[in-house]
Motif scaffolding. Structure first.
Motif, short mmCIF file in Angstrom:
data_model
loop_
_atom_site.label_atom_id
_atom_site.label_comp_id
_atom_site.label_asym_id
_atom_site.label_seq_id
_atom_site.Cartn_x
_atom_site.Cartn_y
_atom_site.Cartn_z
N LEU A 157 0.82 -1.21 0.00
CA LEU A 157 0.00 0.00 0.00
C LEU A 157 0.86 1.26 0.00
CD1 LEU A 157 -2.81 -1.12 2.46
CD2 LEU A 157 -2.89 -1.03 -0.04
N GLU A 158 1.96 1.23 0.71
CA GLU A 158 2.86 2.39 0.74
C GLU A 158 3.42 2.66 -0.65
OE1 GLU A 158 4.61 5.60 2.33
OE2 GLU A 158 3.51 4.22 3.61
N LEU A 159 3.84 1.62 -1.34
CA LEU A 159 4.40 1.79 -2.69
C LEU A 159 3.34 2.17 -3.71
CD1 LEU A 159 7.05 -1.01 -2.62
CD2 LEU A 159 7.48 1.38 -3.14
N LEU A 160 2.17 1.56 -3.62
CA LEU A 160 1.10 1.92 -4.54
C LEU A 160 0.61 3.34 -4.30
CD1 LEU A 160 -1.00 -1.35 -4.72
CD2 LEU A 160 0.45 -0.37 -6.50
N GLY A 161 0.68 3.78 -3.06
CA GLY A 161 0.33 5.17 -2.77
C GLY A 161 1.32 6.14 -3.36
N LYS A 162 2.57 5.74 -3.40
CA LYS A 162 3.62 6.60 -3.96
C LYS A 162 3.61 6.58 -5.49
CE LYS A 162 8.48 7.73 -3.52
NZ LYS A 162 8.18 9.13 -3.44
N ILE A 208 12.16 3.27 -3.14
CA ILE A 208 11.47 2.04 -2.75
C ILE A 208 11.88 1.64 -1.34
CG2 ILE A 208 11.18 -0.42 -3.26
CD1 ILE A 208 11.56 0.36 -6.26
N SER A 209 13.16 1.72 -1.04
CA SER A 209 13.64 1.39 0.31
C SER A 209 12.99 2.29 1.36
CB SER A 209 15.17 1.54 0.39
OG SER A 209 15.80 0.58 -0.40
N ALA A 210 12.89 3.58 1.06
CA ALA A 210 12.27 4.51 2.00
C ALA A 210 10.80 4.15 2.22
CB ALA A 210 12.39 5.94 1.48
N ALA A 211 10.10 3.79 1.16
CA ALA A 211 8.69 3.39 1.29
C ALA A 211 8.57 2.11 2.13
CB ALA A 211 8.07 3.19 -0.08
N LEU A 212 9.45 1.17 1.91
CA LEU A 212 9.43 -0.06 2.70
C LEU A 212 9.68 0.23 4.17
CD1 LEU A 212 11.37 -2.48 0.30
CD2 LEU A 212 8.89 -2.40 0.72
N LYS A 213 10.60 1.12 4.46
CA LYS A 213 10.88 1.49 5.86
C LYS A 213 9.69 2.22 6.49
CE LYS A 213 15.85 1.68 5.17
NZ LYS A 213 17.01 2.56 5.02
N ARG A 214 9.02 3.09 5.72
CA ARG A 214 7.82 3.76 6.24
C ARG A 214 6.73 2.75 6.57
NH1 ARG A 214 9.04 7.44 2.22
NH2 ARG A 214 7.45 6.60 0.82
N ALA A 215 6.74 1.64 5.86
CA ALA A 215 5.76 0.57 6.11
C ALA A 215 6.25 -0.38 7.20
CB ALA A 215 5.49 -0.20 4.82
N HIS A 216 7.32 -0.01 7.88
CA HIS A 216 7.88 -0.75 9.03
C HIS A 216 8.55 -2.05 8.66
CE1 HIS A 216 5.92 2.24 11.44
NE2 HIS A 216 4.76 1.96 10.86
N ARG A 217 9.03 -2.17 7.42
CA ARG A 217 9.82 -3.34 7.05
C ARG A 217 11.22 -3.12 7.60
NH1 ARG A 217 10.36 -7.70 3.48
NH2 ARG A 217 8.26 -7.46 2.68
N LYS A 218 11.73 -4.12 8.28
CA LYS A 218 13.04 -4.00 8.91
C LYS A 218 14.07 -4.96 8.31
CE LYS A 218 11.27 -2.31 13.32
NZ LYS A 218 10.54 -1.28 12.70
N LYS A 219 13.63 -6.09 7.79
CA LYS A 219 14.55 -7.09 7.27
C LYS A 219 14.64 -7.00 5.75
CE LYS A 219 13.59 -10.59 10.76
NZ LYS A 219 13.15 -11.97 10.96
#
Length: 90
Positions: A21-26, A41-52
């Protein structure tokens, strides 16, 4: 999604996951998604709380979204993108 953004269906296992959803929103259209960088993409993943595996996942997503795919005319993509953006906002 299948009809206008097949690359997203191929790269995201769960279309209602936070990172999806974070990436589709962007970048709700295939053209916008193809212009994303690994950093965006990395920044969007981090905003979505992906850590690994953020960098590896970002590279996988970038590779899939950057490929040419059969798509819809721009007008149709824009209309679908408006629907997706509205659904994400809810």
């Amino acid at each position: 999604m299948r009809d206008y953004f097949p690359a997203a269906r191929g790269v995201f296992d769960d279309l209602d996951a936070a990172d999806t959803l974070e990436l589709l929103g962007k970048a709700p259209t295939p053209a916008q998604a193809a212009k994303l960088t690994t950093g965006q993409i990395s920044a969007a993943l981090k905003r979505a709380h992906r850590k690994k595996n953020v960098t590896a996942r970002a590279k996988t997503i970038l590779g899939a979204l950057g490929k040419q795919h059969l798509g819809q005319p721009d007008e149709v993509s824009v209309a679908y993108a408006a629907s997706i953006t509205a659904l994400i906002a809810v």
